[in-house]
Design a protein around this motif. Structure first.
Motif, mmCIF file in Angstrom:
data_model
loop_
_atom_site.group_PDB
_atom_site.id
_atom_site.type_symbol
_atom_site.label_atom_id
_atom_site.label_comp_id
_atom_site.label_asym_id
_atom_site.label_seq_id
_atom_site.Cartn_x
_atom_site.Cartn_y
_atom_site.Cartn_z
ATOM 1 N N MET A 35 0.733 -1.232 0.024
ATOM 2 C CA MET A 35 0.043 0.035 0.007
ATOM 3 C C MET A 35 0.842 1.271 0.196
ATOM 4 O O MET A 35 0.632 2.315 -0.297
ATOM 5 C CB MET A 35 -0.899 -0.095 1.276
ATOM 6 C CG MET A 35 -1.902 -1.134 1.250
ATOM 7 S SD MET A 35 -3.078 -1.317 -0.096
ATOM 8 C CE MET A 35 -3.968 0.321 0.250
ATOM 9 N N GLY A 36 2.239 1.170 0.282
ATOM 10 C CA GLY A 36 3.059 2.468 0.145
ATOM 11 C C GLY A 36 3.746 2.352 1.724
ATOM 12 O O GLY A 36 4.293 1.154 2.150
ATOM 13 N N HIS A 37 4.199 3.609 2.039
ATOM 14 C CA HIS A 37 5.036 3.672 3.225
ATOM 15 C C HIS A 37 4.410 3.207 4.377
ATOM 16 O O HIS A 37 3.050 3.459 4.715
ATOM 17 C CB HIS A 37 5.324 5.236 3.481
ATOM 18 C CG HIS A 37 6.055 5.560 4.604
ATOM 19 N ND1 HIS A 37 7.285 5.412 4.707
ATOM 20 C CD2 HIS A 37 5.728 5.813 5.711
ATOM 21 C CE1 HIS A 37 7.976 5.740 5.732
ATOM 22 N NE2 HIS A 37 6.785 6.272 6.433
ATOM 23 N N ALA A 38 5.154 2.523 5.308
ATOM 24 C CA ALA A 38 4.491 1.874 6.538
ATOM 25 C C ALA A 38 5.243 2.495 7.677
ATOM 26 O O ALA A 38 4.845 2.494 8.568
ATOM 27 C CB ALA A 38 4.514 0.496 6.261
ATOM 28 N N CYS A 39 6.611 2.353 7.669
ATOM 29 C CA CYS A 39 7.570 2.717 8.806
ATOM 30 C C CYS A 39 8.711 3.351 8.184
ATOM 31 O O CYS A 39 9.293 3.326 6.845
ATOM 32 C CB CYS A 39 7.720 1.408 9.454
ATOM 33 S SG CYS A 39 6.883 0.724 10.504
ATOM 34 N N GLY A 40 9.709 3.935 9.070
ATOM 35 C CA GLY A 40 11.115 4.435 8.828
ATOM 36 C C GLY A 40 12.219 3.332 9.076
ATOM 37 O O GLY A 40 11.807 2.326 9.622
ATOM 38 N N GLY A 41 13.218 3.452 8.541
ATOM 39 C CA GLY A 41 14.407 2.697 8.751
ATOM 40 C C GLY A 41 15.804 3.225 8.356
ATOM 41 O O GLY A 41 15.835 4.407 7.756
ATOM 42 N N PHE A 42 16.910 2.834 8.521
ATOM 43 C CA PHE A 42 18.116 3.423 8.289
ATOM 44 C C PHE A 42 19.048 2.284 8.027
ATOM 45 O O PHE A 42 19.070 1.396 8.917
ATOM 46 C CB PHE A 42 18.511 4.535 9.402
ATOM 47 C CG PHE A 42 18.369 3.951 11.114
ATOM 48 C CD1 PHE A 42 19.579 3.828 11.554
ATOM 49 C CD2 PHE A 42 17.219 3.658 11.626
ATOM 50 C CE1 PHE A 42 19.450 3.092 12.707
ATOM 51 C CE2 PHE A 42 17.091 3.602 12.739
ATOM 52 C CZ PHE A 42 18.283 2.873 13.591
ATOM 53 N N LEU A 43 19.997 2.934 7.216
ATOM 54 C CA LEU A 43 21.063 1.757 6.568
ATOM 55 C C LEU A 43 22.147 1.787 7.691
ATOM 56 O O LEU A 43 22.819 2.734 8.124
ATOM 57 C CB LEU A 43 21.601 2.333 5.321
ATOM 58 C CG LEU A 43 22.726 1.269 4.545
ATOM 59 C CD1 LEU A 43 21.923 -0.036 4.165
ATOM 60 C CD2 LEU A 43 23.140 1.851 3.347
ATOM 61 N N VAL A 44 22.411 0.471 8.157
ATOM 62 C CA VAL A 44 23.635 0.299 9.201
ATOM 63 C C VAL A 44 24.656 -0.520 8.669
ATOM 64 O O VAL A 44 25.595 -0.622 9.287
ATOM 65 C CB VAL A 44 23.010 -0.293 10.486
ATOM 66 C CG1 VAL A 44 21.883 0.806 11.117
ATOM 67 C CG2 VAL A 44 22.331 -1.363 10.272
ATOM 68 N N SER A 45 24.575 -1.427 7.513
ATOM 69 C CA SER A 45 25.356 -2.117 7.070
ATOM 70 C C SER A 45 25.200 -2.291 5.563
ATOM 71 O O SER A 45 24.236 -1.635 5.022
ATOM 72 C CB SER A 45 25.433 -3.549 7.673
ATOM 73 O OG SER A 45 26.312 -4.305 7.194
ATOM 74 N N ASP A 46 26.034 -2.770 4.818
ATOM 75 C CA ASP A 46 25.873 -2.913 3.255
ATOM 76 C C ASP A 46 24.628 -3.210 2.775
ATOM 77 O O ASP A 46 23.965 -2.898 1.955
ATOM 78 C CB ASP A 46 27.022 -3.800 2.794
ATOM 79 C CG ASP A 46 28.487 -3.060 2.757
ATOM 80 O OD1 ASP A 46 28.499 -1.889 2.878
ATOM 81 O OD2 ASP A 46 29.318 -3.969 2.759
#
Length: 470
Positions: free
Chosen positions: A37-48
């Motif tokens: 359906m689209g955007h659900a949560c945030g997140g962030f890159l911590v490893s490759d």
């Protein structure tokens, strides 16, 4: 107790209150974790290949991440990458009980253009009361407002734990409180899974607020998971995520349909894990293969790409992980199919092995996937010979990683033969019986210094039979 705690919290969505729109190029570690359906949560890159988010975001059934894009409406920017595996913290039950962390492994590495990793804290790093940090996300700017499409951020002050505990009364361990109290700024309805950033370091993960109320003045503080308390888990999960995907290295193509019990567990047409047919309507696999959406199960296949008349396709209607599954322990799961398989020459049940395996015994494991530890994926089933190791020898090689009696270890006949990053859930077959389920391996495929580890089926035979017969 769980219902009461959850009724206080608003843990979904992605909403920043009284924030500012970010310019392109800022916070390049941010990702929009999305479901169909689209955007659900945030997140962030911590490893490759790994993103950190909140464990409760699993309930939104995410399937992909979008990164390198500040405006989610801009179709000509950013990268969209499918999620390959979910690693919820072993002790997570509900946001109110803490441990609200989840790692997402992508099915490929992001391109570096416009995307960067963010630093994580040391285990002894502490934030101080009144320090100003940032929280960011896509979404509404007021309670029950309409989501915005552009990434926004706001500064929030760290709140001392004594004050936070006095206001919240029942606060889980290992959290940080910031914003939402004696300020007009904070997150609302979550920005679940997004980072709390202090001095360019991600120190927290958005977990919950109170009452769905984003008109912050005297509300309870926003609550974040304290990442520093989970660095051991994060690093071990990334290092030993070895049983993901489906890879046989240094082996050979199997004789077509010579392994009629093997199953391909697929999502949107892509092979994710292996499995084995133990009853006409049950497939056995690894518990870490659990996904929030049903699998498509393909039986009777040799080539996943070819239109083979022997193939039978099913949908999973129930996933039953072992009740004591945690980390690598008890890594076994049964999938119930939506209908029974028709047994043919290409689709057969496999018996379950009863006794213990002797060291030096010869077995076979099989699967579809990377054949050279270099992202070379064949469509045809491959197999490799496996030599069984004693538990003592295996434990000595793995060192700090516990190897229990309910696990069995094996290596290839030569160096760098075996499964690679898993063929998760696939079978270890000894004397024509299912003796193990692919569980985990080391960082390098088939490395005898970190032998391949399988869940020992004989240790779970009674559990398996009780589930499939009831």
């Amino acid at each position: 107790m769980i219902t009461t705690l959850r009724s206080r919290h608003c843990v979904t969505g992605s909403v920043i209150v009284n924030g500012d729109t970010l310019s392109d190029g800022a916070m390049q570690y941010m990702a929009s974790v999305q479901n169909p359906m689209g955007h659900a949560c945030g997140g962030f890159l911590v490893s490759d290949q790994f993103f950190l988010t909140a464990a409760h975001c699993f309930e939104d059934q995410p399937v992909r991440v979008v990164l390198g894009k500040h405006n989610l409406k801009e179709s000509n920017k950013g990268q969209t990458i499918d999620i390959e595996k979910f690693f919820k913290h072993d002790s997570y039950k509900d946001v109110g009980f803490g441990n609200d962390l989840m790692l997402l492994k992508l099915n490929k590495n992001p391109e570096e253009n416009g995307v960067k990793k963010i630093d994580l804290p040391t285990q002894n790093m502490k934030v101080k009361a009144n320090d100003l940090c940032q929280v960011a996300g896509w979404g509404a700017t007021q309670t029950h407002g309409v989501n915005a499409n552009v990434l926004m951020a706001t500064e929030v002050p760290i709140i001392d734990m004594k004050t936070c505990k006095e206001v919240w009364h029942h606060l889980p361990h290992n959290v940080i409180c910031a914003g939402g109290y004696n300020t007009t700024k904070g997150f609302c309805q979550g920005d679940s899974g997004g980072p709390l950033v202090c001095k360019n370091t991600a120190v927290g993960v958005v977990s919950f607020n109170r009452h769905n109320n984003c008109t912050y003045k005297k509300e309870a503080p926003n609550v974040f998971v304290d990442i520093s308390k989970y660095m051991d888990w994060i690093l071990k999960t990334i290092s030993f995520s070895g049983a993901d995907g489906s890879r046989i290295v240094g082996g050979r193509e199997a004789v077509p349909h010579s392994r009629p019990y093997i199953a391909s567990l697929q999502s949107r047409g892509r092979h994710i894990c292996g499995g084995l047919l133990v009853k006409e309507d049950f497939v056995l696999t690894a518990a870490h293969c659990l996904t929030p959406v049903p699998y498509t199960v393909v039986l009777g296949a040799h080539s996943l790409a070819a239109n083979e008349s022997s193939k039978q396709t099913f949908t999973t209607v129930r996933s039953i992980s072992h009740p004591n599954y945690i980390g690598h322990a008890n890594d076994i799961m049964l999938l119930r199919l939506n209908t029974t398989a028709k047994l043919t020459a290409a689709v057969q049940l496999i018996p379950l092995q009863r006794g213990r395996l002797r060291a030096g015994g010869k077995c076979i494991t099989a699967g579809w996937g990377d054949i050279g530890d270099n992202n070379t994926y064949p469509n045809r089933l491959r197999e490799v010979n496996v030599t069984i190791l004693s538990q003592r020898s295996c434990s000595g090689r793995w060192g700090a990683v516990p190897i229990t009696r309910s696990m069995v270890c094996g290596t290839g006949m030569d160096n760098f033969q075996g499964f690679c990053s898993g063929d998760s859930g696939g079978p270890l077959v000894c004397d024509g019986a299912a003796a193990g389920v692919v569980s985990f391996s080391g960082r390098r495929c088939g490395n005898p210094r970190t032998p391949d580890v399988y869940t020992r089926i004989s240790s779970f035979r009674d559990w398996i039979l009780s589930v499939v017969n009831n």
